[in-house]
Design a protein around this motif. Structure first.
Motif, PDB file in Angstrom:
ATOM      1  N   ARG A  57      20.121 -28.742 -43.037  1.00  0.00           N
ATOM      2  CA  ARG A  57      20.500 -27.645 -42.133  1.00  0.00           C
ATOM      3  C   ARG A  57      19.706 -26.370 -42.397  1.00  0.00           C
ATOM      4  O   ARG A  57      19.567 -25.518 -41.522  1.00  0.00           O
ATOM      5  CB  ARG A  57      21.974 -27.265 -42.346  1.00  0.00           C
ATOM      6  CG  ARG A  57      22.967 -28.102 -41.632  1.00  0.00           C
ATOM      7  CD  ARG A  57      24.350 -27.583 -41.941  1.00  0.00           C
ATOM      8  NE  ARG A  57      24.526 -26.242 -41.399  1.00  0.00           N
ATOM      9  CZ  ARG A  57      25.192 -25.267 -41.992  1.00  0.00           C
ATOM     10  NH1 ARG A  57      25.757 -25.465 -43.164  1.00  0.00           N
ATOM     11  NH2 ARG A  57      25.304 -24.091 -41.428  1.00  0.00           N
ATOM     12  N   HIS A  58      19.280 -26.195 -43.642  1.00  0.00           N
ATOM     13  CA  HIS A  58      18.607 -24.950 -44.014  1.00  0.00           C
ATOM     14  C   HIS A  58      17.089 -25.052 -43.951  1.00  0.00           C
ATOM     15  O   HIS A  58      16.403 -24.060 -44.128  1.00  0.00           O
ATOM     16  CB  HIS A  58      19.038 -24.541 -45.429  1.00  0.00           C
ATOM     17  CG  HIS A  58      20.491 -24.197 -45.521  1.00  0.00           C
ATOM     18  ND1 HIS A  58      20.978 -22.959 -45.168  1.00  0.00           N
ATOM     19  CD2 HIS A  58      21.571 -24.925 -45.881  1.00  0.00           C
ATOM     20  CE1 HIS A  58      22.298 -22.941 -45.333  1.00  0.00           C
ATOM     21  NE2 HIS A  58      22.681 -24.122 -45.766  1.00  0.00           N
ATOM     22  N   ARG A 111      32.587 -29.661 -48.199  1.00  0.00           N
ATOM     23  CA  ARG A 111      31.598 -28.667 -48.618  1.00  0.00           C
ATOM     24  C   ARG A 111      30.548 -29.326 -49.511  1.00  0.00           C
ATOM     25  O   ARG A 111      30.781 -30.370 -50.111  1.00  0.00           O
ATOM     26  CB  ARG A 111      32.255 -27.473 -49.305  1.00  0.00           C
ATOM     27  CG  ARG A 111      32.858 -27.744 -50.665  1.00  0.00           C
ATOM     28  CD  ARG A 111      33.622 -26.514 -51.199  1.00  0.00           C
ATOM     29  NE  ARG A 111      32.731 -25.491 -51.718  1.00  0.00           N
ATOM     30  CZ  ARG A 111      33.134 -24.276 -52.094  1.00  0.00           C
ATOM     31  NH1 ARG A 111      34.405 -23.930 -51.971  1.00  0.00           N
ATOM     32  NH2 ARG A 111      32.283 -23.405 -52.580  1.00  0.00           N
ATOM     33  N   ALA A 112      29.399 -28.693 -49.586  1.00  0.00           N
ATOM     34  CA  ALA A 112      28.292 -29.250 -50.360  1.00  0.00           C
ATOM     35  C   ALA A 112      28.660 -29.349 -51.834  1.00  0.00           C
ATOM     36  O   ALA A 112      29.417 -28.532 -52.356  1.00  0.00           O
ATOM     37  CB  ALA A 112      27.052 -28.381 -50.188  1.00  0.00           C
ATOM     38  N   LEU A 113      28.125 -30.350 -52.501  1.00  0.00           N
ATOM     39  CA  LEU A 113      28.275 -30.464 -53.952  1.00  0.00           C
ATOM     40  C   LEU A 113      27.481 -29.342 -54.633  1.00  0.00           C
ATOM     41  O   LEU A 113      26.503 -28.840 -54.063  1.00  0.00           O
ATOM     42  CB  LEU A 113      27.745 -31.823 -54.427  1.00  0.00           C
ATOM     43  CG  LEU A 113      28.575 -33.046 -54.016  1.00  0.00           C
ATOM     44  CD1 LEU A 113      27.810 -34.331 -54.346  1.00  0.00           C
ATOM     45  CD2 LEU A 113      29.932 -33.041 -54.721  1.00  0.00           C
ATOM     46  N   PRO A 114      27.860 -28.963 -55.847  1.00  0.00           N
ATOM     47  CA  PRO A 114      27.125 -27.902 -56.550  1.00  0.00           C
ATOM     48  C   PRO A 114      25.620 -28.161 -56.634  1.00  0.00           C
ATOM     49  O   PRO A 114      24.823 -27.250 -56.420  1.00  0.00           O
ATOM     50  CB  PRO A 114      27.769 -27.904 -57.942  1.00  0.00           C
ATOM     51  CG  PRO A 114      29.170 -28.368 -57.700  1.00  0.00           C
ATOM     52  CD  PRO A 114      29.068 -29.384 -56.592  1.00  0.00           C
ATOM     53  N   ASP A 117      24.043 -27.168 -53.419  1.00  0.00           N
ATOM     54  CA  ASP A 117      23.960 -25.705 -53.332  1.00  0.00           C
ATOM     55  C   ASP A 117      22.765 -25.189 -54.132  1.00  0.00           C
ATOM     56  O   ASP A 117      22.059 -24.279 -53.696  1.00  0.00           O
ATOM     57  CB  ASP A 117      25.235 -25.062 -53.916  1.00  0.00           C
ATOM     58  CG  ASP A 117      26.349 -24.958 -52.887  1.00  0.00           C
ATOM     59  OD1 ASP A 117      26.063 -25.061 -51.680  1.00  0.00           O
ATOM     60  OD2 ASP A 117      27.506 -24.772 -53.306  1.00  0.00           O
ATOM     61  N   VAL A 118      22.568 -25.753 -55.300  1.00  0.00           N
ATOM     62  CA  VAL A 118      21.470 -25.302 -56.154  1.00  0.00           C
ATOM     63  C   VAL A 118      20.122 -25.613 -55.498  1.00  0.00           C
ATOM     64  O   VAL A 118      19.216 -24.774 -55.485  1.00  0.00           O
ATOM     65  CB  VAL A 118      21.572 -25.942 -57.557  1.00  0.00           C
ATOM     66  CG1 VAL A 118      20.322 -25.655 -58.381  1.00  0.00           C
ATOM     67  CG2 VAL A 118      22.817 -25.428 -58.284  1.00  0.00           C
ATOM     68  N   ILE A 120      19.543 -25.915 -52.272  1.00  0.00           N
ATOM     69  CA  ILE A 120      19.410 -24.989 -51.139  1.00  0.00           C
ATOM     70  C   ILE A 120      19.009 -23.601 -51.640  1.00  0.00           C
ATOM     71  O   ILE A 120      18.095 -22.963 -51.105  1.00  0.00           O
ATOM     72  CB  ILE A 120      20.746 -24.909 -50.358  1.00  0.00           C
ATOM     73  CG1 ILE A 120      21.050 -26.249 -49.686  1.00  0.00           C
ATOM     74  CG2 ILE A 120      20.715 -23.781 -49.326  1.00  0.00           C
ATOM     75  CD1 ILE A 120      22.487 -26.372 -49.165  1.00  0.00           C
ATOM     76  N   ALA A 121      19.692 -23.137 -52.680  1.00  0.00           N
ATOM     77  CA  ALA A 121      19.391 -21.817 -53.252  1.00  0.00           C
ATOM     78  C   ALA A 121      17.927 -21.734 -53.660  1.00  0.00           C
ATOM     79  O   ALA A 121      17.242 -20.744 -53.396  1.00  0.00           O
ATOM     80  CB  ALA A 121      20.288 -21.560 -54.466  1.00  0.00           C
ATOM     81  N   LEU A 211      15.506 -31.362 -58.548  1.00  0.00           N
ATOM     82  CA  LEU A 211      16.821 -30.900 -58.078  1.00  0.00           C
ATOM     83  C   LEU A 211      17.411 -31.898 -57.075  1.00  0.00           C
ATOM     84  O   LEU A 211      18.632 -32.065 -56.996  1.00  0.00           O
ATOM     85  CB  LEU A 211      16.711 -29.505 -57.446  1.00  0.00           C
ATOM     86  CG  LEU A 211      16.391 -28.355 -58.407  1.00  0.00           C
ATOM     87  CD1 LEU A 211      16.233 -27.042 -57.633  1.00  0.00           C
ATOM     88  CD2 LEU A 211      17.454 -28.191 -59.494  1.00  0.00           C
TER      89      LEU A 211
ATOM     90  N   TYR C 122      19.719 -19.314 -57.928  1.00  0.00           N
ATOM     91  CA  TYR C 122      21.133 -19.542 -57.635  1.00  0.00           C
ATOM     92  C   TYR C 122      21.914 -18.230 -57.657  1.00  0.00           C
ATOM     93  O   TYR C 122      22.779 -18.006 -56.801  1.00  0.00           O
ATOM     94  CB  TYR C 122      21.721 -20.524 -58.650  1.00  0.00           C
ATOM     95  CG  TYR C 122      23.171 -20.861 -58.386  1.00  0.00           C
ATOM     96  CD1 TYR C 122      23.530 -21.657 -57.302  1.00  0.00           C
ATOM     97  CD2 TYR C 122      24.183 -20.375 -59.205  1.00  0.00           C
ATOM     98  CE1 TYR C 122      24.864 -21.966 -57.047  1.00  0.00           C
ATOM     99  CE2 TYR C 122      25.514 -20.679 -58.960  1.00  0.00           C
ATOM    100  CZ  TYR C 122      25.848 -21.475 -57.881  1.00  0.00           C
ATOM    101  OH  TYR C 122      27.166 -21.771 -57.623  1.00  0.00           O
ATOM    102  N   TRP C 125      21.302 -16.470 -54.494  1.00  0.00           N
ATOM    103  CA  TRP C 125      21.938 -17.199 -53.396  1.00  0.00           C
ATOM    104  C   TRP C 125      23.431 -16.869 -53.298  1.00  0.00           C
ATOM    105  O   TRP C 125      23.940 -16.561 -52.219  1.00  0.00           O
ATOM    106  CB  TRP C 125      21.728 -18.702 -53.607  1.00  0.00           C
ATOM    107  CG  TRP C 125      22.396 -19.600 -52.619  1.00  0.00           C
ATOM    108  CD1 TRP C 125      23.398 -20.492 -52.870  1.00  0.00           C
ATOM    109  CD2 TRP C 125      22.104 -19.723 -51.221  1.00  0.00           C
ATOM    110  NE1 TRP C 125      23.738 -21.156 -51.725  1.00  0.00           N
ATOM    111  CE2 TRP C 125      22.970 -20.707 -50.696  1.00  0.00           C
ATOM    112  CE3 TRP C 125      21.200 -19.085 -50.364  1.00  0.00           C
ATOM    113  CZ2 TRP C 125      22.960 -21.078 -49.350  1.00  0.00           C
ATOM    114  CZ3 TRP C 125      21.190 -19.449 -49.023  1.00  0.00           C
ATOM    115  CH2 TRP C 125      22.058 -20.433 -48.532  1.00  0.00           C
TER     116      TRP C 125
END
Lengths: 240, 240, 240, 240
Positions: A57-58, A111-114, A117-118, A120-121, A211, C122, C125
């Motif tokens: 999505r990002h 929701r996304a797993l941690p 998120d990392v 994506i960040a 990652l 992170y 973010w």
């Protein structure tokens, strides 16, 4: 002549490093092993596709951010916006493929797993600061990943009895990305001028792939917790 | 039926308001009057093109920013990235046209006038916060401006004895923008759902056009100061 | 009464989860084990301080970003800017401590390790998007870490024969942070209203602590490569 | 010695330019004239305070943004975060003063006028790009404005029969800002090293003051439209 030689060897070195990380990943990832051993289930594959949805999505957005930042290289800027446009909406294919295994479209997306998120960040971080070329390191492995994961996809398809119409995310990308991958290689070869450029691209390539590996293994952990009953995240997937 | 009627009247109302602001601008702008009276010089036109260069440089970037922000409307997001890609590098035509009147490419570009900075600031502001649709208000007048400024351009061309090859910025845009303008109208008609949407678009349309007017008149002031010898900004243009 | 109970139990649950992650980290981290076994060297400690320098440099900035984003909670906004101000320049203490072991101030600082880049990415973010409260999860463990790492610091000090004046980063923070930690706990208790708030804070707490753990172990790897001669990154540290 | 001389003359030149713009503003602004002629009404003053509320809301945020961007000058960074913290919530005083003239707290706040949006846009623009010092140009006139507007405030107070408790925004700022103004002058004198630094600060000073002037006159226009019945924006203010 020297420059051409350097560029060729720069790209070859990058490809070599990419292969090394893939080799590590393919031989050590718990998620990959599960697939290789024919133990993948629809729920596990769905959990993976949901994380794929989250970071995909990002991709158009952080790709465009690189173009927003670079105002002195029109050729690269155009590439960024063009590539961003093509990426828009690809995450929907991941959702489609999840639903095609037996869910109603519009199912609740956890929701996304941690680890996701990392990832994506990190992709935003390399896009909005630092060397504008560095995000090419992500595209460098992502657009060419089918060379590495095709056997796994075949295994998934066979294990789960899926039709190509149920694997649109990977089938569509496999075609699109062959062309993209060529364009990315050319852009890297053309734009990387200094050892720092090559190292910046290489570092983002390696870090973003690692990652992604971490994300895969967190999917495997989430699946184990779901099966064990330790977690009720995305419990509706058990019905698949 | 009601919705279609509202949309039509929304677009008609927007066009009406656009015409009103243009009428004000064309009848009151000092810069416009100078052209209408046949008193334009190469230096004045060059000063205007230089400001055009300054704000045009940012158009692809702030257009893409809108797409980076909007993650729930893939159709509009694609439009933003596509439009951004097409805008890349257009500022070079403005520089080309300045040079074509008798300067070496690579001439020193004076920093933007304050009014131009303000216009640029505003276009980023409406792009990175607030209603994502609102930047369409800028495109709404900018992509269709040839309907209003064609007589002025003809006057400039005649007064200065320029060939079309010396007016690439406006000639090229006149063609490109006819198509864009249609696409912008359709996007506005399709996406504006609420009175607030229409008002947000209208306000950005009017404000950005008025800021452009202010920029034009600051160009006229800068020219007067150059001629009077009160300023040595861009003094090399006197030689044109 | 219910609300107070929930808040207390929310904070207690958060503290419990924090302890669990610390327990994992302290028992499994390769970097920690090296210290516990008295095998830390000045070069290893310096490598760690250099990564600390890298991410600490960004703490004031990403803390302030949270305040830039939140415009509807003046109390929290003030806290963010106040805390940001206090964080400015703390990274210099890490550099000072490295130099105090036998380097000239101004020694060449190697670029951050990938795991440090990921931690920095992170923290930005979670600061510029999502729940504005979530960055408190990072402060929640970072400002109270001395409760967990004090024995390790004592071990480092003894193993390397350092004076307190050579450990300014940790000595100074230990004092400052006792007060901060209290303020962070109160802010979390006051602002977290919904289960989502608590979960957002908890997730950032756990993820940022795990990324720090990963950074520590990458420091240990970098040290091993330095000692083995497989890498010449920061080779000047061997002279310490 | 030369440097000190340059700094002194730099600051003197800046003060001179500030006085010139204020002189223009005070003698030409329609809004100012209305006050000077004793024709201010509560509705007009309220309209002005509402715009003041709108742009003041952003001051802490754009001030902090400067600090987020500057990572190589800890002294200036600290100043930015400290100043941001002090600015938090000041817009509430403007709302309080409006309400004190006879409205219930929580009255509906009309959206900002276009000229106010432009001022806000510009203050963010100078804060997040370009010379980090340039936003000091805004503080340079804003923190010292009482030297110029005190007679006007006295006139407003007398015309409307207001107590100091009804003019908290200006009374409070008058005190706070005397101290700030000194700090801003010192920061400018200390940090501006090159002619470009001085020019960047001067340009933002002049442009932001002129945009504020434009905002004032748009308030006067909005008031005229309200009185004439051409607009029903903020019509509830007629009851004051």
């Amino acid at each position: 002549m020297t420059d051409t030689t350097q560029t060729v060897s720069g790209l070859e070195a990058l490809k070599h490093r990419r292969s090394q990380v893939w080799d590590e990943l393919l031989s050590q990832s718990r998620f990959v092993r599960t697939i290789q051993q024919g133990e993948v289930t629809k729920a596990l594959y769905a959990l993976y596709l949901i994380e794929t949805y989250h970071y995909t999505r990002h991709n158009a957005r952080n790709q465009a951010l690189v173009g927003v930042r670079c105002d002195d290289d029109r050729h690269y800027q155009k590439f960024c916006f063009n590539h961003a446009e093509e990426e828009v909406g690809h995450e929907q294919m991941a959702l489609h493929d999840v639903a095609s295994m037996g869910l109603q479209p519009g199912f609740p997306i956890p929701r996304a797993l941690p680890a996701t998120d990392v990832l994506i960040a990190y992709l935003y971080w390399v896009s909005y600061q630092g060397n504008p070329l560095q995000r090419l390191g992500y595209s460098f492995w992502a657009e060419s990943c089918y060379d590495y994961i095709r056997p796994l996809l075949g295994k998934v398809q066979k294990s789960l009895g899926l039709t190509p119409a149920q694997m649109t995310f990977f089938v569509a990308h496999s075609d699109i990305d062959a062309e993209h991958s060529q364009a990315v290689d050319e852009m890297i070869a053309k734009k990387c001028k200094t050892p720092e450029d090559w190292e910046d691209v290489a570092q983002v390539m390696e870090t973003s792939l690692r990652l992604t590996w971490k994300m895969m293994d967190e999917v495997a952990d989430a699946y184990a917790q779901l099966v064990d009953g330790r977690s009720d995240r995305a419990a509706f997937l058990k019905a698949l």
